[in-house]
Design a protein around this motif. Structure first.
Motif, PDB file in Angstrom:
ATOM      1  N   HIS A 163      -6.131  11.237   0.974  1.00 50.72           N
ATOM      2  CA  HIS A 163      -5.097  12.182  -0.379  1.00 50.72           C
ATOM      3  C   HIS A 163      -4.176  11.099  -0.347  1.00 50.72           C
ATOM      4  O   HIS A 163      -2.822  11.051  -1.214  1.00 50.72           O
ATOM      5  N   ARG A 164      -3.292  11.177   1.291  1.00 49.83           N
ATOM      6  CA  ARG A 164      -1.769  11.225   0.805  1.00 49.83           C
ATOM      7  C   ARG A 164      -1.465   9.700   0.851  1.00 49.83           C
ATOM      8  O   ARG A 164      -0.482   9.411  -0.714  1.00 49.83           O
ATOM      9  N   LEU A 165      -2.576   8.484   0.863  1.00 50.58           N
ATOM     10  CA  LEU A 165      -2.494   7.098   0.399  1.00 50.58           C
ATOM     11  C   LEU A 165      -2.748   6.902  -0.676  1.00 50.58           C
ATOM     12  O   LEU A 165      -1.821   5.753  -1.291  1.00 50.58           O
ATOM     13  N   GLN A 166      -3.356   7.765  -1.423  1.00 55.09           N
ATOM     14  CA  GLN A 166      -3.026   7.741  -3.338  1.00 55.09           C
ATOM     15  C   GLN A 166      -2.168   8.144  -3.778  1.00 55.09           C
ATOM     16  O   GLN A 166      -1.876   7.490  -4.807  1.00 55.09           O
ATOM     17  N   THR A 167      -1.582   9.563  -2.900  1.00 54.28           N
ATOM     18  CA  THR A 167      -0.484   9.499  -3.420  1.00 54.28           C
ATOM     19  C   THR A 167       0.400   8.573  -3.495  1.00 54.28           C
ATOM     20  O   THR A 167       1.437   8.276  -4.225  1.00 54.28           O
TER      21      THR A 167
ATOM     22  N   ALA B 271       4.999   4.693  -5.041  1.00 56.61           N
ATOM     23  CA  ALA B 271       5.284   3.778  -3.753  1.00 56.61           C
ATOM     24  C   ALA B 271       6.583   3.272  -4.866  1.00 56.61           C
ATOM     25  O   ALA B 271       8.054   2.960  -3.597  1.00 56.61           O
ATOM     26  N   PHE B 272       6.659   2.722  -5.452  1.00 58.45           N
ATOM     27  CA  PHE B 272       7.525   1.645  -6.507  1.00 58.45           C
ATOM     28  C   PHE B 272       8.473   2.423  -7.571  1.00 58.45           C
ATOM     29  O   PHE B 272       9.300   1.721  -8.798  1.00 58.45           O
ATOM     30  N   GLU B 273       8.499   4.333  -7.522  1.00 61.92           N
ATOM     31  CA  GLU B 273       9.461   4.858  -7.995  1.00 61.92           C
ATOM     32  C   GLU B 273      11.018   4.751  -7.549  1.00 61.92           C
ATOM     33  O   GLU B 273      11.416   4.191  -6.501  1.00 61.92           O
ATOM     34  N   PRO B 274      11.852   4.278  -8.575  1.00 61.31           N
ATOM     35  CA  PRO B 274      12.799   4.258  -7.948  1.00 61.31           C
ATOM     36  C   PRO B 274      13.632   5.458  -7.388  1.00 61.31           C
ATOM     37  O   PRO B 274      14.559   4.855  -6.079  1.00 61.31           O
TER      38      PRO B 274
ATOM     39  N   LYS C 151       8.429   3.828   5.116  1.00 57.26           N
ATOM     40  CA  LYS C 151       8.296   2.358   4.651  1.00 57.26           C
ATOM     41  C   LYS C 151       8.424   2.155   3.612  1.00 57.26           C
ATOM     42  O   LYS C 151       8.615   2.938   2.740  1.00 57.26           O
ATOM     43  N   VAL C 152       8.004   1.066   3.127  1.00 52.56           N
ATOM     44  CA  VAL C 152       8.882   0.108   1.856  1.00 52.56           C
ATOM     45  C   VAL C 152       7.285  -0.509   2.010  1.00 52.56           C
ATOM     46  O   VAL C 152       6.930  -1.438   2.570  1.00 52.56           O
ATOM     47  N   PRO C 153       6.875  -0.841   0.606  1.00 51.71           N
ATOM     48  CA  PRO C 153       5.478  -2.082   0.547  1.00 51.71           C
ATOM     49  C   PRO C 153       5.903  -3.194  -0.398  1.00 51.71           C
ATOM     50  O   PRO C 153       6.903  -2.938  -0.792  1.00 51.71           O
ATOM     51  N   LEU C 154       5.279  -4.091  -0.103  1.00 56.70           N
ATOM     52  CA  LEU C 154       5.485  -5.257  -0.133  1.00 56.70           C
ATOM     53  C   LEU C 154       4.306  -6.133  -1.650  1.00 56.70           C
ATOM     54  O   LEU C 154       4.946  -6.690  -1.875  1.00 56.70           O
ATOM     55  N   ASN C 155       3.540  -5.608  -1.107  1.00 56.08           N
ATOM     56  CA  ASN C 155       2.717  -5.907  -2.971  1.00 56.08           C
ATOM     57  C   ASN C 155       2.679  -4.740  -3.447  1.00 56.08           C
ATOM     58  O   ASN C 155       1.948  -3.812  -3.681  1.00 56.08           O
ATOM     59  N   TYR C 156       2.434  -5.243  -4.460  1.00 49.12           N
ATOM     60  CA  TYR C 156       1.961  -4.045  -6.136  1.00 49.12           C
ATOM     61  C   TYR C 156       0.623  -4.194  -6.114  1.00 49.12           C
ATOM     62  O   TYR C 156       0.459  -2.932  -6.759  1.00 49.12           O
ATOM     63  N   SER C 157       0.283  -5.343  -6.010  1.00 48.06           N
ATOM     64  CA  SER C 157      -1.554  -4.985  -6.188  1.00 48.06           C
ATOM     65  C   SER C 157      -2.094  -5.597  -4.954  1.00 48.06           C
ATOM     66  O   SER C 157      -1.607  -5.512  -3.451  1.00 48.06           O
ATOM     67  N   ASP C 158      -3.329  -5.378  -5.085  1.00 53.28           N
ATOM     68  CA  ASP C 158      -4.618  -5.383  -3.708  1.00 53.28           C
ATOM     69  C   ASP C 158      -3.710  -7.015  -3.241  1.00 53.28           C
ATOM     70  O   ASP C 158      -3.941  -8.520  -3.850  1.00 53.28           O
ATOM     71  N   LEU C 159      -4.014  -7.337  -1.962  1.00 54.21           N
ATOM     72  CA  LEU C 159      -3.874  -8.274  -1.475  1.00 54.21           C
ATOM     73  C   LEU C 159      -4.978  -8.933  -0.712  1.00 54.21           C
ATOM     74  O   LEU C 159      -5.215 -10.679  -1.826  1.00 54.21           O
ATOM     75  N   MET C 160      -5.844  -9.083  -0.735  1.00 56.98           N
ATOM     76  CA  MET C 160      -7.338  -9.277  -0.150  1.00 56.98           C
ATOM     77  C   MET C 160      -8.544  -8.394  -0.220  1.00 56.98           C
ATOM     78  O   MET C 160      -9.160  -8.711  -0.654  1.00 56.98           O
ATOM     79  N   ILE C 161      -8.145  -7.065  -0.311  1.00 54.47           N
ATOM     80  CA  ILE C 161      -9.496  -6.710  -0.607  1.00 54.47           C
ATOM     81  C   ILE C 161      -8.775  -5.003  -1.074  1.00 54.47           C
ATOM     82  O   ILE C 161      -7.679  -4.972  -1.127  1.00 54.47           O
TER      83      ILE C 161
END
Length: 332
Positions: free
Chosen positions: A69-73, A78-81, A127-137
């Motif tokens: 649930h935390r990961l989904q949230t 994550a990309f909200e300013p 932490k800052v995500p560096l990908n907007y969509s799935d990378l490999m899976i």
């Protein structure tokens, strides 16, 4: 005549988006039944909205663990300013006490005889995500993380209340879910590289670089992480005063080669643990934590630790520490 549609109120829109309308309505009914001349309708609405948000933040859909649930949230925001995503626990402990302050490390400095066993401690981690969509899976992610942990001798007036130690821990890591579901739980794997140092002058400098792997297991209100690592070798110093070379060649003797951590949520209480061990030297570290609700997102936080490595300067210092304060993020 067709009736004119009215725009939903701000609170109704919020309830629909967050899925907490029933909790909000029940709270309103309960508060209105309680006679209180000092409360206004607006204050009741604000309190019920806050209580509903708190309940939503610590709930998960059926069949989903709190960790999932935390990961989904996080992925949704994550990309909200104006949103900063927590990595490790963010906390402030105005009072911590050590049974054995590390005076030896500061021998020959102006602090050697003025350090107090009581001090403040705080940690900021994001932490800052560096990908907007799935990378490999599906569901995987590449992140940059930064954790700052500081120890402040706020009660040491004789030495001008210095920041005794601050540890900086940048890292780059990749995490992905797996299809393996032991005990009907969920699992994930990760790999990363990190640097950790205290940014001190040469005689007090401590640092190391690590490559690590991670294994996650989560089920309902429990999550566990196993993290082994390999230290990236550094050249030996020809002289202790040299700027280049290994500042602490024996750090693995005390910090070990792995870390085991986890968290368990029971009602409104969140218990956490962390442990390290070097089975060859029989030196390690253990930490227990407890967070409990205070108001809104602010939670009380109590922590106890024993062993080596509560900070980089204390990597070879065996001590017990206890602290009390607040946490502004949780683990689940």
């Amino acid at each position: 005549m067709p009736q004119e549609e009215t725009a939903p109120s701000e609170s109704a829109t919020y309830q629909e988006a967050s899925g907490v309308a029933s909790a909000y309505d029940l709270c309103l009914l309960e508060k209105i039944k309680q006679p209180n001349d000092e409360q206004t309708i607006e204050s009741i609405k604000q309190q019920c909205q806050l209580d509903s948000v708190t309940q939503t933040n610590y709930s998960a859909t059926k069949g989903e663990s709190l960790a999932q649930h935390r990961l989904q949230t996080e992925r949704k925001t994550a990309f909200e300013p104006f949103v900063m995503t927590a990595h490790h626990l963010n906390y402030l402990l105005p009072v911590t006490y050590s049974n054995k302050i590390n005076e030896q490390a500061y021998a020959g400095t102006d602090w050697s005889e003025g350090l107090e066993h009581a001090e403040a401690e705080f940690q900021i981690s994001f932490k800052v995500p560096l990908n907007y969509s799935d990378l490999m899976i599906e569901g995987d992610g590449l992140f940059f993380g930064m954790t700052l942990k500081s120890f402040w001798q706020v009660y040491a007036a004789d030495i001008s209340r210095p920041f005794r130690e601050t540890n900086y821990r940048p890292e780059l890591f990749y995490v992905a879910p797996t299809a393996w579901k032991p005990l009907d739980g969920s699992t994930g794997l990760g790999i990363g590289v990190e640097h950790e140092s205290n940014g001190q002058r040469q005689d007090l400098s401590r640092s190391w670089n690590r490559v690590y792997a991670q294994f996650y297991f989560a089920k309902e209100n429990f999550v566990m992480k196993f993290q082994p690592w390999w230290r990236i070798p550094e050249s030996e110093k020809a002289d202790p005063s040299d700027a280049s070379g290994d500042d602490n060649p024996d750090i693995e003797d005390y910090m070990g080669h792995f870390e085991l951590s986890g968290a368990y949520k029971w009602n409104d209480l969140e218990f956490s643990f962390l442990g390290r061990e070097n089975f060859a030297t029989h030196k390690g570290y253990g930490e227990l934590g407890l967070t409990f609700p205070i108001w809104g997102k602010v939670r009380g936080y109590a922590k106890y630790s024993t062993g080596y490595g509560s900070s980089m300067i204390d990597y070879n210092q065996n001590q017990q520490r206890v602290g009390l304060g607040i946490a502004i993020t949780g683990l689940l």
